[in-house]
Design a protein around this motif. Structure first.
Motif, mmCIF file in Angstrom:
data_model
loop_
_atom_site.group_PDB
_atom_site.id
_atom_site.type_symbol
_atom_site.label_atom_id
_atom_site.label_comp_id
_atom_site.label_asym_id
_atom_site.label_seq_id
_atom_site.Cartn_x
_atom_site.Cartn_y
_atom_site.Cartn_z
ATOM 1 N N ARG A 160 41.098 -116.238 -82.305
ATOM 2 C CA ARG A 160 41.479 -115.020 -81.268
ATOM 3 C C ARG A 160 42.873 -115.036 -81.581
ATOM 4 O O ARG A 160 43.621 -115.604 -82.184
ATOM 5 C CB ARG A 160 41.385 -115.391 -79.999
ATOM 6 C CG ARG A 160 42.556 -116.420 -79.515
ATOM 7 C CD ARG A 160 42.322 -116.854 -77.950
ATOM 8 N NE ARG A 160 41.536 -117.947 -77.545
ATOM 9 C CZ ARG A 160 41.054 -118.368 -76.514
ATOM 10 N NH1 ARG A 160 41.681 -117.833 -75.453
ATOM 11 N NH2 ARG A 160 40.414 -119.438 -76.620
ATOM 12 N N ARG A 161 43.347 -113.629 -81.248
ATOM 13 C CA ARG A 161 44.643 -112.761 -81.763
ATOM 14 C C ARG A 161 45.330 -113.503 -80.461
ATOM 15 O O ARG A 161 45.203 -113.529 -79.305
ATOM 16 C CB ARG A 161 44.423 -111.531 -81.637
ATOM 17 C CG ARG A 161 44.054 -111.014 -82.760
ATOM 18 C CD ARG A 161 44.798 -109.697 -83.279
ATOM 19 N NE ARG A 161 44.084 -109.148 -84.403
ATOM 20 C CZ ARG A 161 44.775 -109.143 -85.556
ATOM 21 N NH1 ARG A 161 45.955 -109.820 -85.784
ATOM 22 N NH2 ARG A 161 44.052 -108.761 -86.420
ATOM 23 N N THR A 162 46.800 -113.884 -81.063
ATOM 24 C CA THR A 162 47.935 -114.491 -79.969
ATOM 25 C C THR A 162 48.622 -112.923 -79.718
ATOM 26 O O THR A 162 48.175 -111.758 -80.464
ATOM 27 C CB THR A 162 48.882 -114.925 -80.920
ATOM 28 O OG1 THR A 162 49.437 -114.459 -82.055
ATOM 29 C CG2 THR A 162 48.311 -116.432 -81.282
ATOM 30 N N ARG A 163 49.685 -113.002 -78.929
ATOM 31 C CA ARG A 163 50.341 -111.805 -78.279
ATOM 32 C C ARG A 163 50.957 -111.347 -79.363
ATOM 33 O O ARG A 163 51.396 -110.141 -79.621
ATOM 34 C CB ARG A 163 51.055 -112.105 -77.239
ATOM 35 C CG ARG A 163 50.191 -112.551 -76.034
ATOM 36 C CD ARG A 163 51.362 -112.748 -74.821
ATOM 37 N NE ARG A 163 50.358 -112.674 -73.688
ATOM 38 C CZ ARG A 163 50.913 -113.628 -72.511
ATOM 39 N NH1 ARG A 163 51.553 -114.505 -72.443
ATOM 40 N NH2 ARG A 163 49.853 -113.598 -71.608
ATOM 41 N N ASP A 164 51.320 -112.122 -80.632
ATOM 42 C CA ASP A 164 52.324 -111.705 -81.569
ATOM 43 C C ASP A 164 51.056 -111.109 -82.776
ATOM 44 O O ASP A 164 52.098 -110.406 -83.661
ATOM 45 C CB ASP A 164 53.078 -112.636 -82.274
ATOM 46 C CG ASP A 164 53.911 -113.609 -81.290
ATOM 47 O OD1 ASP A 164 54.365 -112.725 -80.253
ATOM 48 O OD2 ASP A 164 54.099 -114.667 -81.410
ATOM 49 N N GLY A 165 50.190 -111.075 -82.422
ATOM 50 C CA GLY A 165 49.253 -110.299 -83.390
ATOM 51 C C GLY A 165 48.618 -111.309 -84.491
ATOM 52 O O GLY A 165 47.741 -111.014 -85.485
ATOM 53 N N ASP A 166 49.069 -112.646 -84.525
ATOM 54 C CA ASP A 166 48.552 -113.646 -85.268
ATOM 55 C C ASP A 166 47.153 -114.122 -85.009
ATOM 56 O O ASP A 166 46.791 -113.877 -83.780
ATOM 57 C CB ASP A 166 49.428 -114.763 -85.624
ATOM 58 C CG ASP A 166 50.678 -114.328 -86.028
ATOM 59 O OD1 ASP A 166 50.931 -113.497 -87.029
ATOM 60 O OD2 ASP A 166 51.972 -114.870 -85.872
ATOM 61 N N TRP A 167 46.727 -114.999 -85.912
ATOM 62 C CA TRP A 167 45.123 -115.517 -85.366
ATOM 63 C C TRP A 167 45.488 -116.950 -84.807
ATOM 64 O O TRP A 167 46.375 -117.542 -85.704
ATOM 65 C CB TRP A 167 44.355 -115.367 -86.541
ATOM 66 C CG TRP A 167 43.873 -114.071 -86.715
ATOM 67 C CD1 TRP A 167 44.196 -113.108 -87.622
ATOM 68 C CD2 TRP A 167 42.989 -113.298 -86.187
ATOM 69 N NE1 TRP A 167 43.869 -111.968 -87.433
ATOM 70 C CE2 TRP A 167 42.946 -111.937 -86.405
ATOM 71 C CE3 TRP A 167 41.857 -113.508 -84.787
ATOM 72 C CZ2 TRP A 167 41.789 -110.861 -85.970
ATOM 73 C CZ3 TRP A 167 41.200 -112.720 -84.447
ATOM 74 C CH2 TRP A 167 41.059 -111.449 -84.816
#
Length: 79
Positions: free
Chosen positions: A61-68
């Motif tokens: 899932r994506r984090t708020r920072d756009g990472d996975w």
């Protein structure tokens, strides 16, 4: 599963006939399913299927920072 994925990316389609699975349960388990309702039964089976199969498109899932980050499939010790 919980994701909407274009058919072009599908590897295979699996159709689960919940009613046929329900008939294979013993009387005690069938009573439990009937008390919780078929919708909850279907969701529980879908969860167990995801825990067991760990489909790649549901694995992160994506984090708020756009990472996975990996999605924890194990819930309540079901693995």
């Amino acid at each position: 599963m919980a994701n909407t994925v274009p058919p072009e990316l599908w590897e295979r389609v699996i159709v689960v006939q919940w009613a046929k699975l329900l008939m294979q349960l013993d009387a005690r388990e069938r009573t439990a399913v009937e008390s919780m309702g078929l919708a909850v039964y279907g969701l529980a089976l879908e969860h167990l299927l995801q825990v067991h199969m760990q489909p790649p498109l549901n694995a992160r899932r994506r984090t708020r920072d756009g990472d996975w980050r990996p999605r924890p499939f194990a819930l309540l010790g079901l693995t």
